[in-house]
Every structure is written in C-alpha cells, then in structure tokens.
Design an enzyme around this catalytic site. Structure first.
Site, PDB file in Angstrom:
ATOM      1  N   TYR A  53       7.332  -5.641 -13.861  1.00  0.00           N
ATOM      2  CA  TYR A  53       6.360  -5.934 -12.799  1.00  0.00           C
ATOM      3  C   TYR A  53       6.343  -7.440 -12.541  1.00  0.00           C
ATOM      4  O   TYR A  53       5.536  -8.201 -13.078  1.00  0.00           O
ATOM      5  CB  TYR A  53       4.958  -5.414 -13.160  1.00  0.00           C
ATOM      6  CG  TYR A  53       4.873  -3.901 -13.208  1.00  0.00           C
ATOM      7  CD1 TYR A  53       5.904  -3.105 -12.695  1.00  0.00           C
ATOM      8  CD2 TYR A  53       3.778  -3.254 -13.749  1.00  0.00           C
ATOM      9  CE1 TYR A  53       5.839  -1.720 -12.743  1.00  0.00           C
ATOM     10  CE2 TYR A  53       3.701  -1.867 -13.799  1.00  0.00           C
ATOM     11  CZ  TYR A  53       4.735  -1.107 -13.289  1.00  0.00           C
ATOM     12  OH  TYR A  53       4.667   0.260 -13.338  1.00  0.00           O
ATOM     13  N   SER A 208       0.860   5.922  -9.245  1.00  0.00           N
ATOM     14  CA  SER A 208       0.491   5.961  -7.813  1.00  0.00           C
ATOM     15  C   SER A 208      -0.459   7.126  -7.557  1.00  0.00           C
ATOM     16  O   SER A 208      -0.219   7.951  -6.666  1.00  0.00           O
ATOM     17  CB  SER A 208       1.727   6.047  -6.910  1.00  0.00           C
ATOM     18  OG  SER A 208       2.446   4.838  -6.938  1.00  0.00           O
ATOM     19  N   PRO A 209      -1.563   7.218  -8.306  1.00  0.00           N
ATOM     20  CA  PRO A 209      -2.449   8.389  -8.195  1.00  0.00           C
ATOM     21  C   PRO A 209      -3.157   8.475  -6.848  1.00  0.00           C
ATOM     22  O   PRO A 209      -3.693   9.529  -6.509  1.00  0.00           O
ATOM     23  CB  PRO A 209      -3.450   8.185  -9.337  1.00  0.00           C
ATOM     24  CG  PRO A 209      -3.479   6.704  -9.536  1.00  0.00           C
ATOM     25  CD  PRO A 209      -2.064   6.253  -9.299  1.00  0.00           C
ATOM     26  N   LEU A 210      -3.161   7.359  -6.093  1.00  0.00           N
ATOM     27  CA  LEU A 210      -3.806   7.371  -4.776  1.00  0.00           C
ATOM     28  C   LEU A 210      -2.758   7.442  -3.658  1.00  0.00           C
ATOM     29  O   LEU A 210      -3.105   7.327  -2.483  1.00  0.00           O
ATOM     30  CB  LEU A 210      -4.679   6.116  -4.613  1.00  0.00           C
ATOM     31  CG  LEU A 210      -5.767   5.959  -5.692  1.00  0.00           C
ATOM     32  CD1 LEU A 210      -6.473   4.605  -5.559  1.00  0.00           C
ATOM     33  CD2 LEU A 210      -6.776   7.094  -5.613  1.00  0.00           C
ATOM     34  N   GLY A 212       0.081   5.401  -3.718  1.00  0.00           N
ATOM     35  CA  GLY A 212       0.892   4.182  -3.702  1.00  0.00           C
ATOM     36  C   GLY A 212       0.195   3.029  -3.002  1.00  0.00           C
ATOM     37  O   GLY A 212      -0.740   3.222  -2.225  1.00  0.00           O
ATOM     38  N   GLY A 217      -5.095   3.490   0.952  1.00  0.00           N
ATOM     39  CA  GLY A 217      -6.246   3.378   1.848  1.00  0.00           C
ATOM     40  C   GLY A 217      -6.408   4.573   2.772  1.00  0.00           C
ATOM     41  O   GLY A 217      -7.481   4.798   3.336  1.00  0.00           O
TER      42      GLY A 217
HETATM   43  N1  NAP Z   1       6.141   4.560 -14.174  1.00  0.00           N
HETATM   44  C1  NAP Z   1       6.523   4.251 -12.962  1.00  0.00           C
HETATM   45  O1  NAP Z   1       7.685   4.405 -12.576  1.00  0.00           O
HETATM   46  C2  NAP Z   1       5.499   3.662 -12.035  1.00  0.00           C
HETATM   47  C3  NAP Z   1       5.786   3.530 -10.658  1.00  0.00           C
HETATM   48  C4  NAP Z   1       4.781   3.014  -9.821  1.00  0.00           C
HETATM   49  C5  NAP Z   1       3.546   2.658 -10.368  1.00  0.00           C
HETATM   50  N2  NAP Z   1       3.313   2.773 -11.715  1.00  0.00           N
HETATM   51  C6  NAP Z   1       2.010   2.410 -12.317  1.00  0.00           C
HETATM   52  O2  NAP Z   1       0.997   3.162 -11.667  1.00  0.00           O
HETATM   53  C7  NAP Z   1      -0.005   2.251 -11.197  1.00  0.00           C
HETATM   54  C8  NAP Z   1      -0.683   2.816  -9.980  1.00  0.00           C
HETATM   55  O3  NAP Z   1       0.246   3.009  -8.933  1.00  0.00           O
HETATM   56  P1  NAP Z   1       0.271   2.062  -7.626  1.00  0.00           P
HETATM   57  O4  NAP Z   1      -0.415   0.797  -7.919  1.00  0.00           O
HETATM   58  O5  NAP Z   1       1.694   2.046  -7.194  1.00  0.00           O
HETATM   59  O6  NAP Z   1      -0.470   2.954  -6.529  1.00  0.00           O
HETATM   60  P2  NAP Z   1      -1.962   3.533  -6.365  1.00  0.00           P
HETATM   61  O7  NAP Z   1      -2.697   3.403  -7.631  1.00  0.00           O
HETATM   62  O8  NAP Z   1      -1.815   4.883  -5.782  1.00  0.00           O
HETATM   63  O9  NAP Z   1      -2.545   2.576  -5.241  1.00  0.00           O
HETATM   64  C9  NAP Z   1      -2.832   1.246  -5.541  1.00  0.00           C
HETATM   65  C10 NAP Z   1      -3.668   0.656  -4.434  1.00  0.00           C
HETATM   66  O10 NAP Z   1      -4.843   1.411  -4.288  1.00  0.00           O
HETATM   67  C11 NAP Z   1      -5.871   0.582  -3.870  1.00  0.00           C
HETATM   68  N3  NAP Z   1      -7.100   1.113  -4.484  1.00  0.00           N
HETATM   69  C12 NAP Z   1      -7.315   1.325  -5.803  1.00  0.00           C
HETATM   70  N4  NAP Z   1      -8.527   1.853  -6.010  1.00  0.00           N
HETATM   71  C13 NAP Z   1      -9.108   1.960  -4.794  1.00  0.00           C
HETATM   72  C14 NAP Z   1     -10.358   2.427  -4.354  1.00  0.00           C
HETATM   73  N5  NAP Z   1     -11.253   2.928  -5.214  1.00  0.00           N
HETATM   74  N6  NAP Z   1     -10.615   2.415  -3.024  1.00  0.00           N
HETATM   75  C15 NAP Z   1      -9.708   1.936  -2.141  1.00  0.00           C
HETATM   76  N7  NAP Z   1      -8.497   1.468  -2.509  1.00  0.00           N
HETATM   77  C16 NAP Z   1      -8.192   1.493  -3.820  1.00  0.00           C
HETATM   78  C17 NAP Z   1      -5.580  -0.807  -4.374  1.00  0.00           C
HETATM   79  O11 NAP Z   1      -5.897  -1.702  -3.350  1.00  0.00           O
HETATM   80  P3  NAP Z   1      -6.126  -3.294  -3.592  1.00  0.00           P
HETATM   81  O12 NAP Z   1      -4.760  -3.812  -3.954  1.00  0.00           O
HETATM   82  O13 NAP Z   1      -6.610  -3.754  -2.277  1.00  0.00           O
HETATM   83  O14 NAP Z   1      -7.097  -3.431  -4.709  1.00  0.00           O
HETATM   84  C18 NAP Z   1      -4.117  -0.745  -4.766  1.00  0.00           C
HETATM   85  O15 NAP Z   1      -3.284  -1.662  -4.117  1.00  0.00           O
HETATM   86  C19 NAP Z   1       0.776   0.969 -10.940  1.00  0.00           C
HETATM   87  O16 NAP Z   1      -0.086  -0.120 -10.745  1.00  0.00           O
HETATM   88  C20 NAP Z   1       1.644   0.938 -12.157  1.00  0.00           C
HETATM   89  O17 NAP Z   1       0.903   0.474 -13.272  1.00  0.00           O
HETATM   90  C21 NAP Z   1       4.273   3.284 -12.538  1.00  0.00           C
END
Ligand code: NAP
Length: 286
Positions: A53, A208-210, A212, A217
């Site tokens: 990262y 990416s539970p939301l 990505g 949003g």
């Molecule tokens: N193992 C793998 O291959 C892999 C791949 C991808 C990701 N990951 C891990 O999974 C984590 C989560 O995935 P992700 O970050 O890609 O996607 P995500 O969790 O689906 O979405 C992240 C975005 O959601 C927004 N958010 C979070 N909570 C919110 C809320 N309550 N209301 C409105 N918006 C909200 C954030 O916005 P703001 O930025 O504006 O706060 C953030 O940028 C990563 O951070 C990483 O640690 C692992």
C-alpha cells in the site's frame, strides 16, 4: 464495541482498511493520522494494511509506517490493537500490481514489515494473492516457517478459492486464522468462501466491503434495497451494508477503508445496527 475473533485474538467486529490512505488520491499525513485515531477512539482494534500500500516504487511500506506512527501518537492503550499486514503483492510504481509468492521473498518481506511496524512479531500476516508462478503450498510453507520462527503470531491468506483455503489450512496444520476476499453488495461471488470459512471457524475479512474506493459512495443508489433500508432506519447505506455483512456469519469482520474520520466513525456504528430477518432477506435477495 462488539467483538469477533481472528484465530485466538479478540478484535472489534469492524476493522479499518488502510489502503485509501496510501495509494492514488491519498490525503495528507495529518488527515490520515486523524482517521486512524478516530478509528481507535471509536473502539476499532483491527487495522488492515500491506507492504504494497504505497504509490511510488521507493516507498514500499508507506501504509505500515503511517499506521505505526499513528499508533505511537495515539493517547490510548494500543496494546490490544491487531495490525494485520500482507506480503506477496508488489507495486513497481507505474500503478500496476505484480506478484511474488516465492518463499524467500515472503520470508524477507515479513521481516521487513515487522521492522516498519515496530513489532517483534506481526499479529496477523496474510499471503496477499496466489502467485501462478509458484505452487501455492510452497508460498504457504513460508508462513509455516514464519510462524514457527516467531516472526508472525498468526497466518492468513487473501484472494483464495475454497480449494486454496483447504490447502492452506492443511499446510498450516489447522492454524489458518483468516481469509480476506473481495465481498460487497456488488461482488458476492466470494459467498462460497465466506460460508466455507464459517464452517471451519476461520475469520473472513471482506475487502472492498462497500464496493471499493471509487464506488463506496454509491452503494445506496447502485443497490436500491440497501438505500431503502438505510432511509427507513435513518442511517447511511454504508452502515446497512456492513451490518448485512456482519449478519451473514459470526466469522465475518469487514474492513472498510477510510481516508476521513467521519467515514470510519460512521462505519464503526454498524456494529450496533441489528437488521431484522425481513430486512436481511430483502438485502440478500436484492
Ligand atoms: N486483499 C486484497 O487484495 C485487498 C484489495 C483491496 C482492498 N483491500 C483491503 O480492504 C480495505 C477496504 O477496501 P477499499 O478501501 O478498497 O474499499 P471500501 O472499503 O469498499 O471503500 C473505501 C471507501 O469507502 C468510503 N467509506 C468508508 N466508510 C464510509 C461510510 N461509512 N460512509 C461513506 N463512505 C465511506 C471511504 O471514503 P473516504 O476515503 O472519503 O473516507 C473509502 O475511500 C482496503 O482499505 C484494504 O485494507 C484488500
């Protein structure tokens, strides 16, 4: 906050994903540290990161170092916080992601992650993604050595199929602590792995539970049922999404990413949102 377990460690039911604070579009350090502190203040005790990262080729471990600094500057007791990192993915600096699942790479990468995190042993070390050029059992064999040498406390895998989960658990002698796969309203094809983890009692961390970084949003508008339940409950669609994931099985620990304190504060409240059987059926069937 409600607790769940990863292996033998109790963690908050919602974790914080660190990726948005270190890759494209990342905020400045002060906002990142404020986001991590907000998570800790909200009772979050799991932070997910990876050595990959980072943005530029010369800053491997950017997110691990950021988290370590934020934990040191936080006023509370950080001793119960589990920082889960990963190895086996690389970012050469041109925006692409490459893989290296060779045991020698993973064993070196884990030691370097421990140094950056400032820990004697990494609480949870995850093999980031199977490398097609390396037999899976050989990559997992490196985790066995790291466990046995005390470099890592627990071992997990990521982006794994049901067969790879079984293979990893077998090579690890039943010590597989966690599986981290993509899972969200938009991406449900990991449900088989989620259910397999539930049957094994292995933690399942939806990534990416939301939906990505770019699509989080829109979860309430792209998936109307999530928007409807959110409106009826007076909460955000993101909270409904996380509460739905938590309700799928007691092994699920979502790790929503954030780059703003308000996002993680809102997500942390999902642990208190108990959805009815009717709401869950509507969301799962949508
Ligand atoms: N193992 C793998 O291959 C892999 C791949 C991808 C990701 N990951 C891990 O999974 C984590 C989560 O995935 P992700 O970050 O890609 O996607 P995500 O969790 O689906 O979405 C992240 C975005 O959601 C927004 N958010 C979070 N909570 C919110 C809320 N309550 N209301 C409105 N918006 C909200 C954030 O916005 P703001 O930025 O504006 O706060 C953030 O940028 C990563 O951070 C990483 O640690 C692992």
């Amino acid at each position: 906050m409600n607790a769940r377990t990863i292996g033998n460690q109790s963690v908050s039911a919602i974790g914080l994903g660190g990726m948005p604070m270190s890759i494209e579009g990342r905020p400045d350090e002060a906002r990142s540290v404020a986001t991590i502190h907000a998570a800790l203040d909200a009772g979050i005790t799991l932070i997910d990161t990876a050595d990959a990262y980072h943005l530029h080729a010369d800053e491997v471990g950017h997110n691990e170092e950021l988290i370590a600094r934020a934990l040191r500057s936080w006023g509370g007791d950080a001793s119960s916080v589990l920082v889960a990192t990963k190895g086996g993915h690389l970012r050469p600096g041109d925006g692409s992601w490459t893989q290296d699942g060779r045991p020698e790479h993973l064993k070196k990468a884990a030691r370097e992650s421990a140094l950056r995190l400032g820990v004697e042993a990494i609480g949870l070390y995850q093999f980031h993604r199977p490398d097609p050029a390396v037999p899976y059992a050989e990559s997992i064999g490196a985790l066995v050595e790291l466990l046995d040498e005390g470099v890592i406390v627990q071992a997990g895998i990521s982006n794994a199929s049901v067969a790879q989960i079984d293979e990893a658990n077998d090579v690890l002698g039943g010590r597989l602590a966690s599986v981290q796969n993509q899972f969200s309203p938009a991406f449900r094809s990991s449900l088989a792995e989620l259910e397999h983890c539930a049957s094994l009692g292995v933690a399942f961390l939806p990534w990416s539970p939301l939906g990505g970084i770019r699509r989080a949003g829109e979860v309430g508008s792209a998936h109307a049922a999530f928007g409807r339940v959110a409106e009826a409950r007076g909460v955000s669609p993101q909270q409904v999404t996380l509460a739905w994931e938590l309700a799928l099985a007691p092994v699920v620990v979502p790790i929503p990413g954030a780059s703003r304190p308000a996002s993680v504060e809102d997500s942390a409240r999902a642990v208190d949102l108990v959805l009815t059987a009717e709401e869950l059926a509507e969301l799962s069937g949508s």
